[in-house]
Motif scaffolding. Sequence first.
Motif, PDB file in Angstrom:
ATOM      1  N   THR A  29      44.412  51.437  30.917  1.00 55.14           N
ATOM      2  CA  THR A  29      43.793  52.657  30.409  1.00 55.14           C
ATOM      3  C   THR A  29      43.408  53.576  31.565  1.00 55.14           C
ATOM      4  O   THR A  29      43.449  53.194  32.735  1.00 55.14           O
ATOM      5  N   ASN A  31      40.802  56.264  33.621  1.00 60.28           N
ATOM      6  CA  ASN A  31      39.399  56.178  34.026  1.00 60.28           C
ATOM      7  C   ASN A  31      38.564  57.355  33.522  1.00 60.28           C
ATOM      8  O   ASN A  31      37.639  57.806  34.199  1.00 60.28           O
ATOM      9  N   MET A  35      36.950  56.154  27.865  1.00 61.38           N
ATOM     10  CA  MET A  35      37.571  54.842  28.048  1.00 61.38           C
ATOM     11  C   MET A  35      36.651  53.890  28.809  1.00 61.38           C
ATOM     12  O   MET A  35      36.666  52.684  28.579  1.00 61.38           O
ATOM     13  N   VAL A  36      35.846  54.443  29.708  1.00 58.71           N
ATOM     14  CA  VAL A  36      34.868  53.620  30.417  1.00 58.71           C
ATOM     15  C   VAL A  36      33.857  53.050  29.424  1.00 58.71           C
ATOM     16  O   VAL A  36      33.466  51.874  29.501  1.00 58.71           O
ATOM     17  N   GLN A  39      35.471  50.163  27.523  1.00 57.93           N
ATOM     18  CA  GLN A  39      35.469  48.932  28.309  1.00 57.93           C
ATOM     19  C   GLN A  39      34.086  48.272  28.280  1.00 57.93           C
ATOM     20  O   GLN A  39      33.956  47.057  28.131  1.00 57.93           O
ATOM     21  N   TRP A  56      41.072  44.190  31.799  1.00 58.80           N
ATOM     22  CA  TRP A  56      41.182  45.640  31.903  1.00 58.80           C
ATOM     23  C   TRP A  56      41.832  46.059  33.213  1.00 58.80           C
ATOM     24  O   TRP A  56      41.467  45.580  34.278  1.00 58.80           O
ATOM     25  N   VAL A  58      42.039  49.636  34.791  1.00 56.15           N
ATOM     26  CA  VAL A  58      41.575  51.022  34.644  1.00 56.15           C
ATOM     27  C   VAL A  58      42.064  51.832  35.839  1.00 56.15           C
ATOM     28  O   VAL A  58      41.736  51.515  36.979  1.00 56.15           O
ATOM     29  N   GLU A  60      43.438  55.771  37.682  1.00 48.29           N
ATOM     30  CA  GLU A  60      43.448  57.231  37.723  1.00 48.29           C
ATOM     31  C   GLU A  60      44.660  57.728  36.945  1.00 48.29           C
ATOM     32  O   GLU A  60      45.694  57.067  36.876  1.00 48.29           O
ATOM     33  N   GLU A  61      44.540  58.907  36.331  1.00 47.54           N
ATOM     34  CA  GLU A  61      45.518  59.375  35.354  1.00 47.54           C
ATOM     35  C   GLU A  61      46.959  59.363  35.870  1.00 47.54           C
ATOM     36  O   GLU A  61      47.860  58.842  35.195  1.00 47.54           O
ATOM     37  N   LEU A  64      48.122  55.777  36.244  1.00 43.85           N
ATOM     38  CA  LEU A  64      48.346  55.144  34.942  1.00 43.85           C
ATOM     39  C   LEU A  64      49.705  55.536  34.377  1.00 43.85           C
ATOM     40  O   LEU A  64      50.478  54.672  33.921  1.00 43.85           O
ATOM     41  N   THR A  83      47.428  52.820  27.214  1.00 48.48           N
ATOM     42  CA  THR A  83      46.858  54.111  26.844  1.00 48.48           C
ATOM     43  C   THR A  83      47.881  55.179  27.221  1.00 48.48           C
ATOM     44  O   THR A  83      48.161  55.393  28.398  1.00 48.48           O
TER      45      THR A  83
END
Length: 435
Positions: A29, A31, A35-36, A39, A56, A58, A60-61, A64, A83
Amino acid sequence: MRLNACSMAALMLAAAAPALADTTLTIATVNNGDMVIMQKLSPEFERTHPGIHLNWVVLEENVLRQRVTTDIATRAGQFDIMTIGNYEVPIWSKQNWLHPITPAASYDVDDLIKPVRQGLTYKGKLYALPFYAESAMTYYRTDLFKHAGITMPTAPTYKQIREYADKVSDPSHQIYGMCLRGKPGWGENVAYFTSLLNTFGGQWFDMSWHPTLDSKPWHAAVNYYDAILKADGPPGATSNGFNENLALFASGHCGMWIDSTVASGLLYDKKQSQVADTVGFAPIPKGPYGRGPTWLWSWNLAIPASSKQIDAAESFVTWATSKEYIALVAKQNGWVAVPPGTRSSTYANPDYQKAAPFAAFVDKAIETADPNGQTASPRPYHGAQFVDIPQFQAIGTQVGQTLAGTLSGQQSVDLALHSAQASTTRTMRQSGYLK
């Protein structure tokens, strides 16, 4: 101690029955704040689903997107839940890379806001469930506007926004008139820039799939973007994506910010925002062309077909996108913090309406979003912040680097767009769109 016949039989059955194996789901997913929270609340899922454990990842976009795209395309099976956006869902569904999801009746699929649900449906089946959804809006500091003697119109234009940015900018006190995404990436600076381009009358391709990056609307849009950030943006704008600008605005350093509606819940949350009492909002500005295609994005939970834990993954995906999960977030963090944009029941809830002054505005923005709207000239693709072809990830990423290069002063706008036109044309020819 003696055992009677019944007790002995029960022990023998228990010994003969196979032990229930624990299942570990690996979830990739982004960050982002919502989403945080997911989690942090996930132990509640593990408590009510004994035997299912969550691992998990997690990210950075930009990272990801790269990781999950590589994993799904190679069928590596590293993740059980991903995600992903409404860009990937239809493209990956056509490739049979995603497992279709059929929630139980109690999930209430019809409660999902229609444009969001439609973006996740392929051939009548859902291939992901929406965690949160968004359109776009303009955030501004009401106290700074009052001090400058200006009033935000109900339908601002980009010309007006430029004037306001100059008036509220105060670099000596680390207040910057305009914060915008400058971090390179097709889902970062390019997502915002494409919405700007649309309302300036531009588009990515003409009806024959020829790139139009060296056209007048592109030059006008890039020059506007470049000029406002250089004049009124924070230092190091090329490092700022959604999360960085959110942090800047929430800590009092932005006079205005044009971005996702999902930020409203975070900026109005006094636990997370120092300016919660002085946030105003307005529609995303219009440029010379007008409305054009409008921003509609959703972050969704999807199950790759390569997962070996389909049933357990479905249990988590439906839990994390359910009405019950939204109620759990409200109980733990307050109604202002619930994941927005997915369910009509959220916006009909009086508690949410009371806690979120932006609720009706955001609901209307998402309900009326039209990512398939027409650009100034006819176009062969859909999407308001992206182009719905697989090649756009690579093209958008490269153009994002180009935009960042103009902001940092590495190259002029004219040279940057000439180069971007050539590289995009080359990619489209190699992929068979152009002969």
